[in-house]
Write an enzyme that holds these catalytic residues in place. Sequence first.
Site, PDB file in Angstrom:
ATOM      1  N   LYS A  81       6.473  66.185  -8.579  1.00 49.61           N
ATOM      2  CA  LYS A  81       5.882  65.853  -7.281  1.00 49.61           C
ATOM      3  C   LYS A  81       6.955  65.419  -6.304  1.00 49.61           C
ATOM      4  CE  LYS A  81       4.808  61.893  -6.077  1.00 49.61           C
ATOM      5  NZ  LYS A  81       4.319  60.498  -5.972  1.00 49.61           N
ATOM      6  N   SER A  82       7.870  64.581  -6.754  1.00 48.91           N
ATOM      7  CA  SER A  82       8.909  64.063  -5.865  1.00 48.91           C
ATOM      8  C   SER A  82       9.761  65.190  -5.299  1.00 48.91           C
ATOM      9  CB  SER A  82       9.790  63.059  -6.620  1.00 48.91           C
ATOM     10  OG  SER A  82       9.046  61.940  -7.037  1.00 48.91           O
ATOM     11  N   SER A 136       9.791  49.814  -0.768  1.00 50.88           N
ATOM     12  CA  SER A 136       9.748  51.224  -1.159  1.00 50.88           C
ATOM     13  C   SER A 136      11.015  51.946  -0.732  1.00 50.88           C
ATOM     14  CB  SER A 136       8.537  51.921  -0.533  1.00 50.88           C
ATOM     15  OG  SER A 136       8.552  53.306  -0.837  1.00 50.88           O
ATOM     16  N   SER A 137      11.627  52.640  -1.682  1.00 51.00           N
ATOM     17  CA  SER A 137      12.784  53.475  -1.351  1.00 51.00           C
ATOM     18  C   SER A 137      12.376  54.665  -0.496  1.00 51.00           C
ATOM     19  CB  SER A 137      13.457  53.965  -2.636  1.00 51.00           C
ATOM     20  OG  SER A 137      12.630  54.894  -3.327  1.00 51.00           O
ATOM     21  N   GLN A 138      11.074  54.966  -0.424  1.00 51.75           N
ATOM     22  CA  GLN A 138      10.619  56.084   0.399  1.00 51.75           C
ATOM     23  C   GLN A 138      10.940  55.880   1.872  1.00 51.75           C
ATOM     24  OE1 GLN A 138       6.473  56.715  -0.461  1.00 51.75           O
ATOM     25  NE2 GLN A 138       6.877  57.690  -2.433  1.00 51.75           N
ATOM     26  N   GLU A 184       7.842  53.879 -11.824  1.00 51.70           N
ATOM     27  CA  GLU A 184       6.718  54.765 -12.133  1.00 51.70           C
ATOM     28  C   GLU A 184       6.513  54.934 -13.633  1.00 51.70           C
ATOM     29  OE1 GLU A 184       9.888  57.892 -10.848  1.00 51.70           O
ATOM     30  OE2 GLU A 184       9.633  55.721 -10.706  1.00 51.70           O
ATOM     31  N   LYS A 187      -4.198  63.399  -8.503  1.00 54.46           N
ATOM     32  CA  LYS A 187      -3.190  63.054  -7.498  1.00 54.46           C
ATOM     33  C   LYS A 187      -1.858  63.732  -7.786  1.00 54.46           C
ATOM     34  CE  LYS A 187      -1.260  59.022  -5.130  1.00 54.46           C
ATOM     35  NZ  LYS A 187       0.161  59.376  -5.118  1.00 54.46           N
TER      36      LYS A 187
END
Length: 423
Positions: free
Chosen positions: A28-29, A169-171, A312, A409
Site C-alpha cells: 500500500k505504501s 506521523s512521518s507522512q 504498523e 482497507k
Amino acid sequence: MTTTELTGWPAPTASGRVDAVVHLPGSKSMTNRALVLAALAAEPTAIRGGLRARDTELMMAGLRSLGVGIDDAGDMWLVSPAELRGPAAIDCGLAGTVMRFLLAAATLATGEVSFDGDPRARERPLRPLLDALRQLGAELRDTGGRLPVTVVGSGHLPGGHCVVDASASSQFVSALLLVAPRADTPVTVGHVGRTLPSVPHITMTVAMLRERGVEVAGTDGSWRVQPGPIRGGTVQIEPDLSNAAPFLAAALVTGGRVRVPDWPMRTTQAGDALRDLLTAMGARCELDATGLTVTGGPVIHGLDADLRDVSELVPTLAALAALADRPSTFRGIGHMRGHETDRLAALAAELTRLGGDVTATDDGLVIRPRPLHGGVFHSYGDHRMATTGAVLGLVIPGIVVENIQTVAKTMPTFVELWTGMLR
C-alpha cells in the site's frame, strides 16, 4: 447485511502446524506513493503489481477527480498526468496517505479542492502539514487543523523553507517531499519535533523520488528537494511486507512454517524488520532470491524493543507477546494513538478482555503473558486490529473478530488468504 457482519467472524483455529505458501498483494505504501508521483510526472507511468484495496481506490478516485487519467489494464495501471484542476471533492476515507499526500498535491491545482473522510479521519492529526504547506505558499481553509480542509489552488506552489513537527506521523514529511519537485523554487523541509517515527517510510519516499530523477539531499531531520521533472516509465510494486506480519506470525503461533514468495533482497519497506523481530521472538527466518521462509520454534520469546520505526507491526507483535514465555515491553510508539484508532488503548483493552495482562504506557505497551480464553475481539474499524484477532484465534478457540470487513482497507483478500493458509 450478511450473517458475518451481524455476528462477527469466527477466527479459525489451526488443527496443527501451519505449512503454507502465501502470495501477498502489493505494498500500500509503495502503491499510493507511486500513484502520486505518476500523477505529477512529466510523462505517463505504468504501475505493475499495485494494491487493489480501499486506500488505493480512494487515491485513484481522488486523482481522477483532479483530472489525472488512470487506465486499468488488469495487471497494470497506466497513469497519464495532467494539470490538476478543481473544483473537486476528495473522500479520504480513513487513509492517511490520501488525506496527507493528495492534499499536498492539490496545492498544485487550480481551483478549490475539498477534503473530508470517515468520522475517525476527522480526529487524525493534520495541523503540522497544513502549517508547513502554508509556509511554502499554499492557501488552505480549515477549522481546527483537521479535516475537513479546502485547498484554494492557484496552479503552483512557490516553495522555499518549511518546518514541520512530524512527531505524530512521518507522512507529513513524505507529503511535503512528494510535492516538492513541482514547486517553483527548491524546497527545504526541517523536522522540529521531539521524535520522528516511521523513518523507513520517509526513506521509501526519498528512494522513490530519486528513482524518478528527482534530486533529494539530506538525512533524518532535514531534506532539500530541487525543482524539476518527475520521470515516468514502468514501476513494479513489491509485495506488502507489513501485511505479511499476521501470516508469518502463524508460523510462530503454531510452530509451523510459512513462506512468502518474492520477498525483496533489498527494500525500504518497514515490514522487512520482521526478519529480525521474529528471529528475536524465537523463529528461524531464511531469505533467498525466491522469497522468505519463517519457521516457528518450540516457544515464543518475549520482546523488549523500541518499535518507533515499525509501528504498523505492533498489533501482530502484541498478539505474539501475549502468547510468549516472558513479558514484553514495546517503546517509542506513542504516535500510534493517532492511527486508524488509538491502537495502544485498543490492544490493551482487547487483550485484557481475553484474559491478558496489558498496560498501555505513554509511549508503548507492557504485555505480561497470561492464559487466554475466547471472546469477541473488537476491531475498532482498524484493519490491523482485525488481523491481530485472527492470529490469536489460531490457538485460542472461540475468538470472534468483530467487523473483519475492515481488512478491505489494505487487504480485501485477507480472509481468503487466511483460510487458504490453514487448508
